[in-house]
Design a protein around this motif. Sequence first.
Motif, PDB file in Angstrom:
ATOM      1  N   MET A   1       0.774  -1.168  -0.003  1.00  0.00           N
ATOM      2  CA  MET A   1      -0.059  -0.373  -0.100  1.00  0.00           C
ATOM      3  C   MET A   1       0.749   1.310   0.082  1.00  0.00           C
ATOM      4  O   MET A   1       0.436   2.123   0.744  1.00  0.00           O
ATOM      5  CB  MET A   1      -0.941  -0.042   1.274  1.00  0.00           C
ATOM      6  CG  MET A   1      -0.366  -0.054   2.680  1.00  0.00           C
ATOM      7  SD  MET A   1      -1.355   0.363   3.840  1.00  0.00           S
ATOM      8  CE  MET A   1      -1.468   2.003   3.906  1.00  0.00           C
ATOM      9  N   HIS A 113      -0.185  -9.471   4.701  1.00  0.00           N
ATOM     10  CA  HIS A 113      -1.670  -9.055   4.617  1.00  0.00           C
ATOM     11  C   HIS A 113      -2.274  -9.951   3.708  1.00  0.00           C
ATOM     12  O   HIS A 113      -1.792  -9.987   2.733  1.00  0.00           O
ATOM     13  CB  HIS A 113      -1.802  -7.661   4.791  1.00  0.00           C
ATOM     14  CG  HIS A 113      -1.752  -6.917   3.279  1.00  0.00           C
ATOM     15  ND1 HIS A 113      -2.801  -6.818   2.531  1.00  0.00           N
ATOM     16  CD2 HIS A 113      -0.672  -6.285   2.928  1.00  0.00           C
ATOM     17  CE1 HIS A 113      -2.200  -6.017   1.225  1.00  0.00           C
ATOM     18  NE2 HIS A 113      -1.125  -5.507   1.720  1.00  0.00           N
ATOM     19  N   ASP A 124      -0.517  -7.249  -4.605  1.00  0.00           N
ATOM     20  CA  ASP A 124      -0.778  -6.455  -3.172  1.00  0.00           C
ATOM     21  C   ASP A 124      -1.808  -7.061  -2.351  1.00  0.00           C
ATOM     22  O   ASP A 124      -3.174  -6.483  -2.505  1.00  0.00           O
ATOM     23  CB  ASP A 124      -0.746  -5.124  -3.590  1.00  0.00           C
ATOM     24  CG  ASP A 124      -0.851  -4.158  -2.217  1.00  0.00           C
ATOM     25  OD1 ASP A 124      -0.620  -4.881  -1.094  1.00  0.00           O
ATOM     26  OD2 ASP A 124      -1.376  -3.100  -2.105  1.00  0.00           O
ATOM     27  N   ASN A 125      -1.950  -8.169  -1.764  1.00  0.00           N
ATOM     28  CA  ASN A 125      -0.773  -8.807  -1.320  1.00  0.00           C
ATOM     29  C   ASN A 125      -1.152 -10.357  -1.562  1.00  0.00           C
ATOM     30  O   ASN A 125      -0.576 -11.355  -0.539  1.00  0.00           O
ATOM     31  CB  ASN A 125      -0.231  -8.272   0.067  1.00  0.00           C
ATOM     32  CG  ASN A 125       0.938  -8.972   0.446  1.00  0.00           C
ATOM     33  OD1 ASN A 125       1.868  -9.210  -0.397  1.00  0.00           O
ATOM     34  ND2 ASN A 125       1.154  -9.105   1.801  1.00  0.00           N
ATOM     35  N   GLU A 156      -5.194  -4.527   6.613  1.00  0.00           N
ATOM     36  CA  GLU A 156      -3.732  -3.497   6.355  1.00  0.00           C
ATOM     37  C   GLU A 156      -4.243  -2.564   5.546  1.00  0.00           C
ATOM     38  O   GLU A 156      -3.807  -1.302   5.813  1.00  0.00           O
ATOM     39  CB  GLU A 156      -2.716  -4.409   5.570  1.00  0.00           C
ATOM     40  CG  GLU A 156      -1.482  -3.837   5.497  1.00  0.00           C
ATOM     41  CD  GLU A 156      -1.048  -3.101   4.324  1.00  0.00           C
ATOM     42  OE1 GLU A 156       0.128  -2.608   4.249  1.00  0.00           O
ATOM     43  OE2 GLU A 156      -2.046  -2.991   3.357  1.00  0.00           O
ATOM     44  N   GLU A 157      -4.676  -2.644   4.387  1.00  0.00           N
ATOM     45  CA  GLU A 157      -5.463  -1.655   3.458  1.00  0.00           C
ATOM     46  C   GLU A 157      -5.955  -0.497   4.189  1.00  0.00           C
ATOM     47  O   GLU A 157      -6.116   0.768   3.690  1.00  0.00           O
ATOM     48  CB  GLU A 157      -5.920  -2.258   2.118  1.00  0.00           C
ATOM     49  CG  GLU A 157      -5.233  -3.364   1.434  1.00  0.00           C
ATOM     50  CD  GLU A 157      -3.983  -2.755   0.664  1.00  0.00           C
ATOM     51  OE1 GLU A 157      -3.537  -1.441   0.892  1.00  0.00           O
ATOM     52  OE2 GLU A 157      -3.527  -3.294  -0.101  1.00  0.00           O
ATOM     53  N   ASP A 185       5.204  -7.702   1.715  1.00  0.00           N
ATOM     54  CA  ASP A 185       4.110  -7.062   1.045  1.00  0.00           C
ATOM     55  C   ASP A 185       4.355  -6.439  -0.344  1.00  0.00           C
ATOM     56  O   ASP A 185       5.361  -5.827  -0.447  1.00  0.00           O
ATOM     57  CB  ASP A 185       3.955  -5.892   1.930  1.00  0.00           C
ATOM     58  CG  ASP A 185       2.352  -5.030   1.662  1.00  0.00           C
ATOM     59  OD1 ASP A 185       1.860  -5.525   0.547  1.00  0.00           O
ATOM     60  OD2 ASP A 185       2.093  -4.066   2.295  1.00  0.00           O
TER      61      ASP A 185
HETATM   62 ZN    ZN Z   1       0.018  -4.222   0.833  1.00  0.00          ZN
END
Ligand code: ZN
Length: 388
Positions: A1, A113, A124-125, A156-157, A185
């Motif tokens: 991210m 994540h 991602d991811n 996570e995002e 990541d």
């Molecule tokens: Zn990520």
Amino acid sequence: MKQVLQTLIVLFTFSISSLSAQTYNSYYNSVVTDVSSSNILADLITFENFGLKDVGSTAISNAQNWITTRYQDLGYTDIVEQPFSYGGNTTNNIIITKTGSVYPNTFLIIDAHYDTINGTGTNDNGSGTVLMMELARLLKNVNTEYSIKFIHFSGEEDGLIGSNYYVNNTVIPDNLDISLVLNIDEVGGVNGLINNIIVCENDQDNTPSANNAASAASTTIMANCFGLYSNLATEISYAYASDYVPFQNNGEIITGLYEKNETPYAHTSSDTLANMDVNYLFEVTKGALGAALEFAVGINSLDVTTFSKDSTISFYPNPSSGKFNIKLNENIVENFELIVLDILGKEVYKSKINNQIETIDLSFLNKGVYLASLKNDKARITKKLVIQ
Ligand SMILES: [Zn+2]
């Protein structure tokens, strides 16, 4: 991210590969050679086919169940789904623990994540997710001195929600003894580019700063492992904006992996398998596995459910002039492969072993010490052979 910052700040240094820091470990390499590109590809397809895995979606629940089931199928028994809620939704971190044989209460944390935003997030991811599952497959029967926690974070995002939750609700209250956090990541590369460099991230954040030197040292070790066990070059950069941050803030020692060619498709519907470089992820997985073996201190040993002790296999006479008999003392012949390595770790002989007693002729080799590694998908044993 984190595509914006990386392009703004170009503070990095090229690592100088130091041959003295890590030595090549032929046993680690024998584990690394089992990394499967077809597993990686199949898992990426599955991950992509779940769709957009944002928190609250059916897709993320499906991905969660897939990940949990995978570890169950691999034979892991300590699997915890840790629920947490925000924005009216509940989602789960998935925490799998493998117990170390010497330091069971000290943990190498490997994390990635699995939530995505605006698309399937295959790079991602998905990249970090499937890398970790491949590591877990190959580390399952490796005896490691340190315990390992494989953690698939959610949220996570949306702002490192899952990793923050884990640090605040597990690491701090349990006073968890963490040797290192290795965060993975976005390591899938970009289709059409030459993807031959992996970024190894260290901690350059000064709140706190006491953990920075140890992070730098561990990151150098990891970069060296990429030199030993993958075909990728390395670049050292700084850690930011991923799930290691809450750990860093808590004073833990962190390191991370991130692609050098940064995908322009992150957080869009174009973050797909077609826009990635699966072979790059294959190489990243090999280097990461070598580093994990180094950090957790893999010990060459057996699957105890298959072999009760080393003496169940013997090579005799040993030393010999080159002809060795291999005897399996129990009826455990299941598609064994024998690989003989010289002291530099170079493979000099390979054959299938299908009988309880077999003879191999290595008299074409120079006198010296060799390592014979006998393995199948359930077990592995390595013994020293001396040709005189
Ligand atoms: Zn990520």
